[in-house]
Design an enzyme around this catalytic site. Structure first.
Site, PDB file in Angstrom:
ATOM      1  N   ALA A  59      83.846  27.572-100.108  1.00  0.00           N
ATOM      2  CA  ALA A  59      82.524  28.204-100.047  1.00  0.00           C
ATOM      3  C   ALA A  59      81.612  27.442 -99.098  1.00  0.00           C
ATOM      4  O   ALA A  59      81.763  26.237 -98.894  1.00  0.00           O
ATOM      5  CB  ALA A  59      81.901  28.263-101.442  1.00  0.00           C
ATOM      6  N   ASP A  60      80.657  28.169 -98.524  1.00  0.00           N
ATOM      7  CA  ASP A  60      79.647  27.552 -97.675  1.00  0.00           C
ATOM      8  C   ASP A  60      78.365  28.363 -97.796  1.00  0.00           C
ATOM      9  O   ASP A  60      78.411  29.588 -97.907  1.00  0.00           O
ATOM     10  CB  ASP A  60      80.095  27.511 -96.214  1.00  0.00           C
ATOM     11  CG  ASP A  60      79.211  26.598 -95.392  1.00  0.00           C
ATOM     12  OD1 ASP A  60      79.370  25.370 -95.507  1.00  0.00           O
ATOM     13  OD2 ASP A  60      78.342  27.108 -94.662  1.00  0.00           O
TER      14      ASP A  60
END
Length: 195
Positions: free
Chosen positions: A71-72
Site C-alpha cells: 500500500a501507498d
C-alpha cells in the site's frame, strides 16, 4: 495462506487487526519513486512495486502459498502531490497549503498472491477520499508540527491523531485517510477466494 503486509506502518497494521486479518509484517525495501504523475497512478504504481519486492523475497525463501498486501498513500492538493514531509519546515508548508480548504487522499493497494506451482498474480486498485480542514493559525500549525506527529505522514497530518481537531469533514472512506481502505481490501480478497 499466510498474509504478509509489505509495510511497517503501525496504522495499517492496526486496521488489518481491526477486521480480524492475521498477518506477518515484511516491509518492502524498494525505493519509493514513481514514474507517474496522476495521484491514483502514483499510489497504484508504488503499492505494486512494494508488493512485487516482498513477493520476490518470499519466493526466494521458498515460500509456496502466500498473499502480500502492498500500500501507498499520498495527499493531493491544488495539483501538488504531498508525500511525507522532508523536515519540519516542509510539514509547516504542507499544513499551510491544506488548512481552510479541501484536498484528496489517495491510497493505492496491490494484492499479490502465489500458489505452489503458479506464477504470482496481482490485483491493483486505489481509493480516493475528500478531506476538508478547518482554518489553522500559524501558531496552530507550529504547535502541531512540534508534536512530531506529522513527520511520517502523507500530507503532514494524521486524521486519527491531534489533527482531528482541524478536520471539518470527509467524503469517502475514513480508513483510506488513515492509510488503508481496509473494507475494500477485504472485499477484493473475498472476491478472489483469498479470505
Amino acid at each position: 495462506m499466510k498474509i504478509y503486509l509489505a509495510s511497517a506502518s503501525p496504522r495499517r497494521k492496526e486496521l488489518l487487526r481491526q477486521v480480524g486479518i492475521s498477518f506477518k509484517t515484511m516491509p518492502s525495501a524498494v525505493e519509493e519513486k514513481s514514474t507517474k504523475t496522476e495521484p491514483n497512478e502514483i499510489v497504484e504504481e508504488l503499492s505494486y512495486l512494494k508488493a512485487v519486492d516482498v513477493c520476490g523475497r518470499l519466493s526466494g525463501e521458498g515460500k509456496e502459498d502466500f498473499i502480500v498486501i502492498g500500500a501507498d498513500t499520498v495527499v493531493s492538493c491544488w495539483g501538488e502531490i504531498l508525500g511525507k514531509p522532508a523536515d519540519r519546515e516542509d510539514a509547516v508548508r504542507m499544513l499551510e497549503k491544506l488548512q481552510g480548504s479541501s484536498h484528496q487522499v489517495y491510497t493505492g493497494v496491490t494484492l499479490a498472491w502465489k500458489y505452489k506451482d503458479m506464477s504470482a498474480m496481482y490485483a491493483v486498485f486505489s481509493e480516493c477520499t475528500d478531506v476538508t480542514m478547518y482554518s489553522m493559525t500559524s501558531e496552530d500549525i507550529r504547535k502541531y508540527v512540534e508534536s512530531g506527529e506529522p513527520m511520517d505522514k502523507a500530507g503532514a497530518y494524521a486524521i486519527q491523531g491531534f489533527c482531528a481537531a482541524y478536520i471539518q469533514g470527509i467524503c469517502g472512506d475514513y480508513n483510506n485517510v488513515v492509510g488503508l481502505p481496509v473494507g475494500r481490501v477485504c472485499q477484493e480478497l473475498k472476491k478472489r477466494g483469498l479470505w
